[in-house]
Design an enzyme around this catalytic site. Structure first.
Site, PDB file in Angstrom:
ATOM      1  N   ILE A  54     -15.756  41.960  61.643  1.00 43.08           N
ATOM      2  CA  ILE A  54     -15.138  43.120  60.864  1.00 43.08           C
ATOM      3  C   ILE A  54     -13.722  43.171  61.359  1.00 43.08           C
ATOM      4  O   ILE A  54     -13.371  43.138  62.412  1.00 43.08           O
ATOM      5  CB  ILE A  54     -15.818  44.230  61.221  1.00 43.08           C
ATOM      6  CG1 ILE A  54     -17.339  44.265  60.747  1.00 43.08           C
ATOM      7  CG2 ILE A  54     -15.278  45.606  60.545  1.00 43.08           C
ATOM      8  CD1 ILE A  54     -18.330  45.424  61.403  1.00 43.08           C
TER       9      ILE A  54
ATOM     10  N   CYS B 247      -2.354  37.474  66.313  1.00 41.79           N
ATOM     11  CA  CYS B 247      -3.230  37.909  65.188  1.00 41.79           C
ATOM     12  C   CYS B 247      -2.706  37.012  63.971  1.00 41.79           C
ATOM     13  O   CYS B 247      -1.586  36.573  63.657  1.00 41.79           O
ATOM     14  CB  CYS B 247      -2.715  39.301  64.679  1.00 41.79           C
ATOM     15  SG  CYS B 247      -3.366  39.894  63.366  1.00 41.79           S
TER      16      CYS B 247
ATOM     17  N   ASP C 150      -1.981  39.262  71.214  1.00 49.55           N
ATOM     18  CA  ASP C 150      -3.332  39.464  71.614  1.00 49.55           C
ATOM     19  C   ASP C 150      -3.182  39.074  73.140  1.00 49.55           C
ATOM     20  O   ASP C 150      -3.300  37.811  73.337  1.00 49.55           O
ATOM     21  CB  ASP C 150      -4.610  39.040  70.974  1.00 49.55           C
ATOM     22  CG  ASP C 150      -4.453  39.945  69.441  1.00 49.55           C
ATOM     23  OD1 ASP C 150      -4.050  40.791  69.377  1.00 49.55           O
ATOM     24  OD2 ASP C 150      -4.614  38.914  68.424  1.00 49.55           O
TER      25      ASP C 150
ATOM     26  N   ARG D 298      -6.029  47.582  70.930  1.00 53.00           N
ATOM     27  CA  ARG D 298      -5.172  47.835  69.843  1.00 53.00           C
ATOM     28  C   ARG D 298      -5.678  48.968  68.844  1.00 53.00           C
ATOM     29  O   ARG D 298      -6.705  48.747  68.472  1.00 53.00           O
ATOM     30  CB  ARG D 298      -4.627  46.646  68.988  1.00 53.00           C
ATOM     31  CG  ARG D 298      -3.385  46.979  68.165  1.00 53.00           C
ATOM     32  CD  ARG D 298      -2.975  45.520  67.386  1.00 53.00           C
ATOM     33  NE  ARG D 298      -2.514  44.606  68.267  1.00 53.00           N
ATOM     34  CZ  ARG D 298      -2.349  43.336  67.781  1.00 53.00           C
ATOM     35  NH1 ARG D 298      -3.152  42.883  66.762  1.00 53.00           N
ATOM     36  NH2 ARG D 298      -2.014  42.548  68.786  1.00 53.00           N
TER      37      ARG D 298
END
Length: 285
Positions: free
Chosen positions: A92, A193, A200, A261
């Site tokens: 997701i 990302c 990240d 985040r």
């Protein structure tokens, strides 16, 4: 499942919400969830869709910004933990997940159980497998504490590094390669990302049994992800597959605890064994 909840492939990431200006919705909107197919990234690892996976595992998410209204209109807050099995067809998208959780803010729910059941139903529909959700009051979450991963740190090794894209050829066994059972970790994992390019940060744990992996080589390999762009889940699967192919351990687990985040952290775990990861919250989370 509605059309907008069908998983998208990597070549359609420009249709996602990541990196775009977004209107925040504060009333319940499950349609905000945006699944992304795992198939394309796994194909790059030699795993075809429908093939039995060479690992078990789970993506362990934590949400620190979950709130809703009770029947008296009084805001309620909780910390949520989501267990998404690694055999789900889809991950997701993190921003869509955040927007979905925001949609609870001005929505009335009768109880914690109603919130939990709603989360499990919606996330299971998006991931297309049963997703297990746990809710914690802030007191319960605080009681769980903050810790650190166990094992031997690699981060003080005296190594020279000049490779910042994944380089599995760096991996090797120690000379003589006696059989060992050990847990190694590094707090130096950085990936990026694939849509926004934002960094990240993570701590990664490699637990294995087999011929001893060269520690310096492993550290160099983990640092080589520093400029690599991919989702957290896919990075951990790449590490697992590279270690299996190059070092051939008898047992292997790879676990990354990424910093949060937007109030969410994502912690993928892949293992050759039927085991569950420790849900320890780290200092940077």
């Amino acid at each position: 499942m509605s059309e907008e909840q069908q998983p998208v492939s990597g070549d359609k990431l420009d249709t996602t919400l990541l990196g775009k200006h977004t209107e925040y919705v504060s009333t319940y909107a499950p349609s905000l969830l945006f699944p992304i197919s795992r198939a394309e990234s796994r194909r790059e690892l030699g795993l075809e869709e429908g093939q039995e996976l060479p690992f078990l595992g789970v993506d362990l998410w934590t949400a620190y910004e979950l709130s809703w209204l009770n029947e008296s209109g009084l805001p309620q807050v909780a910390v949520a933990e989501f267990h998404i099995p690694s055999n789900s067809p889809a991950i997701i998208e993190s921003k869509s997940f955040k927007l979905y959780l925001n949609s609870f803010n001005q929505t009335v729910f009768k109880s914690f159980d109603d919130v939990l059941r709603t989360l499990e139903s919606d996330l299971s529909a998006a991931a297309r497998v049963p997703v297990v959700v746990s809710l914690f009051t802030l007191a319960q979450s605080a009681a769980r504490g903050i810790g650190h991963v166990e094992g031997e740190s690699l981060d003080n090794l005296d190594v020279v590094i000049d490779t910042y894209e994944p380089a599995p050829e760096l991996l090797c066994l120690t000379e003589g390669a006696a059989e060992v059972s050990e847990t190694l970790y590094s707090d130096l994992l950085k990936t990026n990302c694939p849509v926004t390019g934002q960094p990240d940060w993570a701590s990664v744990v490699v637990q294995y049994r087999g011929a001893q992996i060269d520690h310096e080589a492993l550290l160099k390999y983990l640092v080589s992800f520093r400029e690599h762009q991919d989702f957290h889940e896919h990075c951990v699967e790449r590490i697992y597959m590279d270690l299996m192919e190059r070092c051939q351990p008898q047992q292997l687990s790879v676990y990354a605890r990424y910093t949060r985040r937007g109030g969410l952290d994502i912690n993928p775990y892949r293992s050759s064994e039927v085991t569950q990861p420790d849900g320890v919250r780290l200092t940077r989370q």
